[in-house]
Scaffold this motif. Structure first.
Motif, PDB file in Angstrom:
ATOM      1  N   SER A   1      35.418  28.000  36.644  1.00 14.21           N
ATOM      2  CA  SER A   1      34.739  28.156  35.878  1.00 14.21           C
ATOM      3  C   SER A   1      33.785  26.994  34.893  1.00 14.21           C
ATOM      4  O   SER A   1      33.236  27.791  34.066  1.00 14.21           O
ATOM      5  CB  SER A   1      35.537  29.019  35.074  1.00 14.21           C
ATOM      6  OG  SER A   1      36.569  28.857  34.925  1.00 14.21           O
TER       7      SER A   1
ATOM      8  N   PRO B   1      34.326  33.984  43.561  1.00 11.28           N
ATOM      9  CA  PRO B   1      33.202  33.076  42.545  1.00 11.28           C
ATOM     10  C   PRO B   1      31.868  32.401  43.056  1.00 11.28           C
ATOM     11  O   PRO B   1      30.803  32.809  42.086  1.00 11.28           O
ATOM     12  CB  PRO B   1      33.822  31.009  42.990  1.00 11.28           C
ATOM     13  CG  PRO B   1      35.570  31.306  43.937  1.00 11.28           C
ATOM     14  CD  PRO B   1      35.034  32.487  44.713  1.00 11.28           C
ATOM     15  N   ASN B   2      31.528  32.296  44.166  1.00  7.44           N
ATOM     16  CA  ASN B   2      29.889  32.115  44.106  1.00  7.44           C
ATOM     17  C   ASN B   2      29.185  33.719  43.213  1.00  7.44           C
ATOM     18  O   ASN B   2      28.203  33.533  43.098  1.00  7.44           O
ATOM     19  CB  ASN B   2      29.489  32.148  45.455  1.00  7.44           C
ATOM     20  CG  ASN B   2      29.933  30.896  46.378  1.00  7.44           C
ATOM     21  OD1 ASN B   2      30.184  30.415  45.813  1.00  7.44           O
ATOM     22  ND2 ASN B   2      29.124  30.331  47.507  1.00  7.44           N
ATOM     23  N   ASP B   3      29.933  34.598  44.290  1.00  6.06           N
ATOM     24  CA  ASP B   3      29.421  35.936  43.200  1.00  6.06           C
ATOM     25  C   ASP B   3      28.740  35.563  41.845  1.00  6.06           C
ATOM     26  O   ASP B   3      28.048  35.492  41.225  1.00  6.06           O
ATOM     27  CB  ASP B   3      30.368  37.449  43.648  1.00  6.06           C
ATOM     28  CG  ASP B   3      30.153  37.734  45.054  1.00  6.06           C
ATOM     29  OD1 ASP B   3      29.115  36.981  46.217  1.00  6.06           O
ATOM     30  OD2 ASP B   3      30.825  38.433  45.070  1.00  6.06           O
ATOM     31  N   LYS B   4      30.295  35.529  40.980  1.00  2.89           N
ATOM     32  CA  LYS B   4      29.813  35.020  39.610  1.00  2.89           C
ATOM     33  C   LYS B   4      28.387  33.664  38.965  1.00  2.89           C
ATOM     34  O   LYS B   4      27.855  34.109  38.287  1.00  2.89           O
ATOM     35  CB  LYS B   4      31.352  35.157  38.958  1.00  2.89           C
ATOM     36  CG  LYS B   4      32.291  35.632  39.393  1.00  2.89           C
ATOM     37  CD  LYS B   4      33.247  34.449  38.575  1.00  2.89           C
ATOM     38  CE  LYS B   4      34.671  35.925  39.252  1.00  2.89           C
ATOM     39  NZ  LYS B   4      35.642  35.256  38.959  1.00  2.89           N
ATOM     40  N   VAL B   5      28.905  32.747  39.994  1.00  8.95           N
ATOM     41  CA  VAL B   5      27.625  31.531  40.179  1.00  8.95           C
ATOM     42  C   VAL B   5      26.211  32.634  40.382  1.00  8.95           C
ATOM     43  O   VAL B   5      24.934  32.060  39.095  1.00  8.95           O
ATOM     44  CB  VAL B   5      27.512  31.255  40.762  1.00  8.95           C
ATOM     45  CG1 VAL B   5      26.520  29.448  40.799  1.00  8.95           C
ATOM     46  CG2 VAL B   5      29.710  30.004  40.476  1.00  8.95           C
TER      47      VAL B   5
ATOM     48  N   LYS C   1      40.410  26.305  40.051  1.00  8.22           N
ATOM     49  CA  LYS C   1      39.671  27.484  38.733  1.00  8.22           C
ATOM     50  C   LYS C   1      38.358  26.987  38.182  1.00  8.22           C
ATOM     51  O   LYS C   1      38.779  24.838  37.574  1.00  8.22           O
ATOM     52  CB  LYS C   1      40.037  27.474  37.840  1.00  8.22           C
ATOM     53  CG  LYS C   1      41.672  29.277  37.625  1.00  8.22           C
ATOM     54  CD  LYS C   1      41.388  29.609  36.593  1.00  8.22           C
ATOM     55  CE  LYS C   1      42.398  30.408  36.877  1.00  8.22           C
ATOM     56  NZ  LYS C   1      42.275  31.790  36.139  1.00  8.22           N
TER      57      LYS C   1
ATOM     58  N   ALA D   1      25.795  35.290  39.503  1.00 10.98           N
ATOM     59  CA  ALA D   1      25.070  36.712  38.753  1.00 10.98           C
ATOM     60  C   ALA D   1      24.611  35.956  37.195  1.00 10.98           C
ATOM     61  O   ALA D   1      23.823  36.051  37.321  1.00 10.98           O
ATOM     62  CB  ALA D   1      26.228  37.365  38.653  1.00 10.98           C
ATOM     63  N   LYS D   2      25.305  34.945  37.140  1.00 13.11           N
ATOM     64  CA  LYS D   2      25.263  33.152  36.088  1.00 13.11           C
ATOM     65  C   LYS D   2      23.932  33.118  36.065  1.00 13.11           C
ATOM     66  O   LYS D   2      23.189  32.917  35.222  1.00 13.11           O
ATOM     67  CB  LYS D   2      26.690  32.969  35.829  1.00 13.11           C
ATOM     68  CG  LYS D   2      27.564  33.000  35.137  1.00 13.11           C
ATOM     69  CD  LYS D   2      27.757  31.886  34.699  1.00 13.11           C
ATOM     70  CE  LYS D   2      29.296  32.647  34.168  1.00 13.11           C
ATOM     71  NZ  LYS D   2      30.565  31.242  33.537  1.00 13.11           N
TER      72      LYS D   2
ATOM     73  N   ASN E   1      30.687  26.636  34.147  1.00 14.42           N
ATOM     74  CA  ASN E   1      30.630  27.125  32.259  1.00 14.42           C
ATOM     75  C   ASN E   1      29.165  25.735  31.995  1.00 14.42           C
ATOM     76  O   ASN E   1      27.930  25.707  31.250  1.00 14.42           O
ATOM     77  CB  ASN E   1      30.665  27.217  31.277  1.00 14.42           C
ATOM     78  CG  ASN E   1      31.529  28.130  31.521  1.00 14.42           C
ATOM     79  OD1 ASN E   1      31.207  29.477  32.562  1.00 14.42           O
ATOM     80  ND2 ASN E   1      33.050  28.575  31.517  1.00 14.42           N
TER      81      ASN E   1
ATOM     82  N   SER F   1      39.650  38.630  41.375  1.00  9.57           N
ATOM     83  CA  SER F   1      38.424  39.812  40.579  1.00  9.57           C
ATOM     84  C   SER F   1      36.883  38.938  41.083  1.00  9.57           C
ATOM     85  O   SER F   1      35.552  38.995  40.707  1.00  9.57           O
ATOM     86  CB  SER F   1      38.309  38.627  39.160  1.00  9.57           C
ATOM     87  OG  SER F   1      38.270  36.789  39.705  1.00  9.57           O
TER      88      SER F   1
ATOM     89  N   SER G   1      21.063  36.337  35.636  1.00  9.82           N
ATOM     90  CA  SER G   1      20.634  36.416  34.257  1.00  9.82           C
ATOM     91  C   SER G   1      20.098  35.153  33.451  1.00  9.82           C
ATOM     92  O   SER G   1      19.422  35.938  31.963  1.00  9.82           O
ATOM     93  CB  SER G   1      22.268  36.479  33.476  1.00  9.82           C
ATOM     94  OG  SER G   1      22.382  36.507  32.003  1.00  9.82           O
TER      95      SER G   1
END
Length: 104
Positions: free
Chosen positions: A35, A78-82, A33, A84-85, A39, A75, A88
């Protein structure tokens, strides 16, 4: 004085977490993980000085490269989450630094 010490302690903790994340990414042996790494780097991008921000940006780019080989989880990737952050963060920065139009 106590408030200044607490503020500096919080700043140093953010920098320490980002430096640890940068080291893990540089080694290339990522945990299952990521995250915590994401973060830590995002926090320094939001609050840090320019030099740590530059290092964190480079580490995020390296992380994205390392994560390309990972299969998507339930979910998502992981790249999609990075990404997106980062979007944002960029949007928030644009709003915070928006120049107000001059009145005629």
């Amino acid at each position: 004085a106590a408030a200044a010490v607490r503020r500096r302690r919080a700043e140093l903790l953010i920098e320490l977490r980002a430096a640890a994340a940068e080291a893990v990414i540089a080694i290339g042996s990522l945990p299952p993980k990521v995250s915590v790494l994401i973060n830590a780097l995002m926090m320094i991008l939001r609050t840090g000085a320019p030099t740590p921000q530059t290092r964190a940006g480079g580490s995020l780019a390296a992380l994205l490269s390392l994560l390309r080989a990972r299969p998507p989880s339930d979910s998502g990737h992981p790249n999609d989450k990075v990404v997106a952050k980062l979007c944002s963060l960029a949007a928030a920065a644009a709003v915070a630094t928006a120049v107000q139009p001059a009145e005629p």
